[in-house]
Design a protein around this motif. Structure first.
Motif, PDB file in Angstrom:
ATOM      1  N   GLN A 158      89.896  54.821  59.370  1.00  0.00           N
ATOM      2  CA  GLN A 158      88.469  54.531  59.502  1.00  0.00           C
ATOM      3  C   GLN A 158      88.149  54.121  60.934  1.00  0.00           C
ATOM      4  OE1 GLN A 158      85.956  54.557  57.047  1.00  0.00           O
ATOM      5  NE2 GLN A 158      84.555  54.102  58.722  1.00  0.00           N
ATOM      6  N   ASN A 159      86.951  54.511  61.421  1.00  0.00           N
ATOM      7  CA  ASN A 159      86.493  54.088  62.744  1.00  0.00           C
ATOM      8  C   ASN A 159      85.681  52.809  62.593  1.00  0.00           C
ATOM      9  OD1 ASN A 159      87.593  56.260  64.206  1.00  0.00           O
ATOM     10  ND2 ASN A 159      85.864  57.573  63.621  1.00  0.00           N
ATOM     11  N   TYR A 160      86.055  51.780  63.349  1.00  0.00           N
ATOM     12  CA  TYR A 160      85.362  50.492  63.298  1.00  0.00           C
ATOM     13  C   TYR A 160      84.701  50.215  64.652  1.00  0.00           C
ATOM     14  CZ  TYR A 160      87.951  49.736  58.974  1.00  0.00           C
ATOM     15  OH  TYR A 160      88.453  49.858  57.698  1.00  0.00           O
ATOM     16  N   SER A 161      83.549  49.591  64.589  1.00  0.00           N
ATOM     17  CA  SER A 161      82.824  49.241  65.813  1.00  0.00           C
ATOM     18  C   SER A 161      83.254  47.879  66.351  1.00  0.00           C
ATOM     19  CB  SER A 161      81.315  49.214  65.553  1.00  0.00           C
ATOM     20  OG  SER A 161      80.871  50.462  65.091  1.00  0.00           O
ATOM     21  N   LEU A 162      83.808  47.002  65.469  1.00  0.00           N
ATOM     22  CA  LEU A 162      84.212  45.649  65.862  1.00  0.00           C
ATOM     23  C   LEU A 162      85.260  45.142  64.874  1.00  0.00           C
ATOM     24  CD1 LEU A 162      83.633  43.083  67.638  1.00  0.00           C
ATOM     25  CD2 LEU A 162      81.927  42.443  65.914  1.00  0.00           C
ATOM     26  N   ILE A 163      86.214  44.365  65.383  1.00  0.00           N
ATOM     27  CA  ILE A 163      87.241  43.759  64.527  1.00  0.00           C
ATOM     28  C   ILE A 163      87.226  42.251  64.742  1.00  0.00           C
ATOM     29  CG2 ILE A 163      89.709  43.614  64.000  1.00  0.00           C
ATOM     30  CD1 ILE A 163      89.976  46.498  65.026  1.00  0.00           C
ATOM     31  N   ILE A 164      87.077  41.503  63.622  1.00  0.00           N
ATOM     32  CA  ILE A 164      87.191  40.039  63.661  1.00  0.00           C
ATOM     33  C   ILE A 164      88.581  39.718  63.132  1.00  0.00           C
ATOM     34  CG2 ILE A 164      86.255  37.852  62.808  1.00  0.00           C
ATOM     35  CD1 ILE A 164      83.545  39.255  62.508  1.00  0.00           C
ATOM     36  N   LEU A 165      89.421  39.164  63.984  1.00  0.00           N
ATOM     37  CA  LEU A 165      90.853  39.092  63.706  1.00  0.00           C
ATOM     38  C   LEU A 165      91.351  37.646  63.730  1.00  0.00           C
ATOM     39  CD1 LEU A 165      93.454  40.770  63.286  1.00  0.00           C
ATOM     40  CD2 LEU A 165      93.613  40.998  65.768  1.00  0.00           C
ATOM     41  N   ASP A 166      91.905  37.194  62.570  1.00  0.00           N
ATOM     42  CA  ASP A 166      92.496  35.852  62.495  1.00  0.00           C
ATOM     43  C   ASP A 166      93.813  35.854  63.279  1.00  0.00           C
ATOM     44  OD1 ASP A 166      92.862  33.230  61.779  1.00  0.00           O
ATOM     45  OD2 ASP A 166      93.899  33.749  59.908  1.00  0.00           O
ATOM     46  N   VAL A 167      94.035  34.768  64.017  1.00  0.00           N
ATOM     47  CA  VAL A 167      95.251  34.700  64.832  1.00  0.00           C
ATOM     48  C   VAL A 167      96.468  34.350  63.969  1.00  0.00           C
ATOM     49  CG1 VAL A 167      96.395  33.463  66.715  1.00  0.00           C
ATOM     50  CG2 VAL A 167      93.986  34.116  66.927  1.00  0.00           C
ATOM     51  N   GLN A 168      96.326  33.313  63.151  1.00  0.00           N
ATOM     52  CA  GLN A 168      97.464  32.779  62.402  1.00  0.00           C
ATOM     53  C   GLN A 168      97.546  33.468  61.053  1.00  0.00           C
ATOM     54  OE1 GLN A 168      99.275  30.515  64.025  1.00  0.00           O
ATOM     55  NE2 GLN A 168     100.838  30.262  62.436  1.00  0.00           N
ATOM     56  N   MET A 169      98.490  34.446  60.925  1.00  0.00           N
ATOM     57  CA  MET A 169      98.710  35.157  59.659  1.00  0.00           C
ATOM     58  C   MET A 169     100.206  35.317  59.462  1.00  0.00           C
ATOM     59  SD  MET A 169      95.821  38.172  59.587  1.00  0.00           S
ATOM     60  CE  MET A 169      96.407  38.931  61.099  1.00  0.00           C
ATOM     61  N   PRO A 170     100.653  35.299  58.215  1.00  0.00           N
ATOM     62  CA  PRO A 170     102.089  35.524  57.959  1.00  0.00           C
ATOM     63  C   PRO A 170     102.469  36.976  58.306  1.00  0.00           C
ATOM     64  CG  PRO A 170     100.858  35.493  55.901  1.00  0.00           C
ATOM     65  CD  PRO A 170      99.894  35.083  56.979  1.00  0.00           C
TER      66      PRO A 170
END
Length: 401
Positions: A42-54
């Motif tokens: 999928q093409n995304y215009s923006l990604i909101i990304l959590d830093v702390q993930m397992p």
């Protein structure tokens, strides 16, 4: 569409609701691995990304995205509740993030930033599309220019070849014209000479026979004149070097040559203010020879011809251009008080073998004005006439100085 990546369902739900309230399309992923799989499809215009993930954390996901041509331009906003130190924020920017937001998230601030980066992303996409279109346009034009250049070169070669062939044929035609002219005029001269001898020796007392002889002589003279005029017309295709030419001197020579007709018709020739031009004297002489001959030929009965020849400097190459002492063109006028003609036949008088008058009454070959037009056009000039039946004719010539 916006992709939210967070390992906690409650965080995903809260962020999703916040964005959807503002009519923003949202997709979610609960791990870095799931996010990468979705980004491939999928093409995304923006990604909101959590830093702390397992497993794969947000920084690792961002580095992978930054290393791909397909995803390197997707803006990434980092979210973190734990890593609030300056070194973590710096690392976020170093891995390709466009912003670093700490939790708890201020909804209004998040929406403002999301909309800002979406707008920037849209503009960036538009610029990229425009750049691609321009790049394709440049390629198409370059290909078209190369193709055009090739066609121009090919066409130029063809024209050069055809021009060489035409020059060769023109040379042959000129030689042929000279030969034909001589071969045609010689028997006509003999016919004319023998007819005159017969008239003088054997027909002095027979008026009817004398009339027939005179008609024959005139017919032979017309034929000789026609051959001469045709030869003159054919010569105009040859190149002759132009030179500084005084129109006053040209007209004086023509008047001298026609003095017997001028005296016979009691004509008056008025000449003034004629300029110097760059041209071929012999050809310009032929122009004025034809124009003055016409003025002396097409006269009113019992009225002495008056021919006025004048010149003036004009602003540009136009028959009706205004006078201008600094102009680069001159207008020469040849006006007479003869029988004139109807201007609706103006174009016809400059066509070879065309005549508006009775050939029996006004003898001629119908070539004179055609020759004049061709000469003037070869000099990059214009020629026309103005007239009214019974009120004379005015010929106008425009020539570059």
């Amino acid at each position: 569409m916006i992709l939210i990546v967070d390992d906690l369902s409650e965080n995903l739900l809260a962020l999703r609701k916040t964005l959807e309230v503002h009519n923003l399309q949202v997709d979610t992923a609960q791990s870095g691995e799931e996010a990468l799989k979705k980004i491939l499809k999928q093409n995304y215009s923006l990604i909101i990304l959590d830093v702390q993930m397992p497993g794969m954390d947000g920084f690792e996901v961002a580095e992978i995205l930054a290393g791909s041509n397909r995803t390197k331009d997707i803006p990434v906003i980092f979210l973190s509740a734990v890593n609030k130190q300056k070194r973590f924020i710096s690392k976020g920017y170093e891995t390709g993030g466009v912003d670093y937001i700490t939790k708890p998230v201020d909804p209004d601030l998040l929406i403002l930033k999301v909309k800002t980066f979406l707008k920037l992303s849209e503009q960036k996409t538009e610029l990229k599309n425009m750049r691609d279109i321009l790049s394709k346009e440049v390629e198409i034009r370059k290909a078209a220019e190369e193709n055009l250049e090739a066609k121009v070169e090919e066409r130029t070669r063809e024209l050069i070849k055809k021009n060489e062939e035409l020059e060769f044929r023109n040379h042959e035609l000129q030689q042929f014209s000279w030969v034909v002219s001589h071969d045609l005029k010689e028997p006509i001269r003999k016919i004319e000479m023998f007819i005159k001898m017969i008239k003088e020796r054997y027909l002095t007392d027979d008026e009817k026979a004398l009339d027939y002889v005179d008609r024959t002589v005139r017919a032979a003279q017309r034929m000789s004149k026609l051959i001469t005029d045709l030869l003159d017309y054919s010569r105009l295709s040859s190149d002759v070097a132009p030179e500084q030419t005084d129109i006053n001197a040209v007209v004086d020579e023509v008047v001298t040559d026609l003095d017997y007709l001028i005296e016979e018709d009691k004509a008056i020739v008025i000449k003034k203010d004629l300029p110097k031009v760059t041209g071929v004297p012999s050809q310009l002489r032929q122009v004025f020879q034809n124009l003055l001959s016409n003025s002396l030929k097409f006269t009113k009965k019992d009225i002495s011809p008056i021919i006025q020849i004048s010149g003036e400097i004009i602003a540009d190459k136009h028959i009706d251009a205004p006078q201008d002492a600094n102009g680069q063109y001159c207008r020469i006028t040849v006006k007479d008080n003869g029988i004139g003609f109807d201007e609706q036949y103006l174009d016809k008088i400059f066509i070879i073998f065309q005549s508006l008058n009775d050939r029996k009454k006004y003898e001629g070959t119908g070539i004179g004005l055609a020759i004049a037009k061709k000469i003037i056009e070869k000099h990059n000039g214009l020629i026309t006439a103005k007239s009214t039946p019974g009120e004379g004719a005015t010929f106008l010539i425009v020539l570059p100085l």
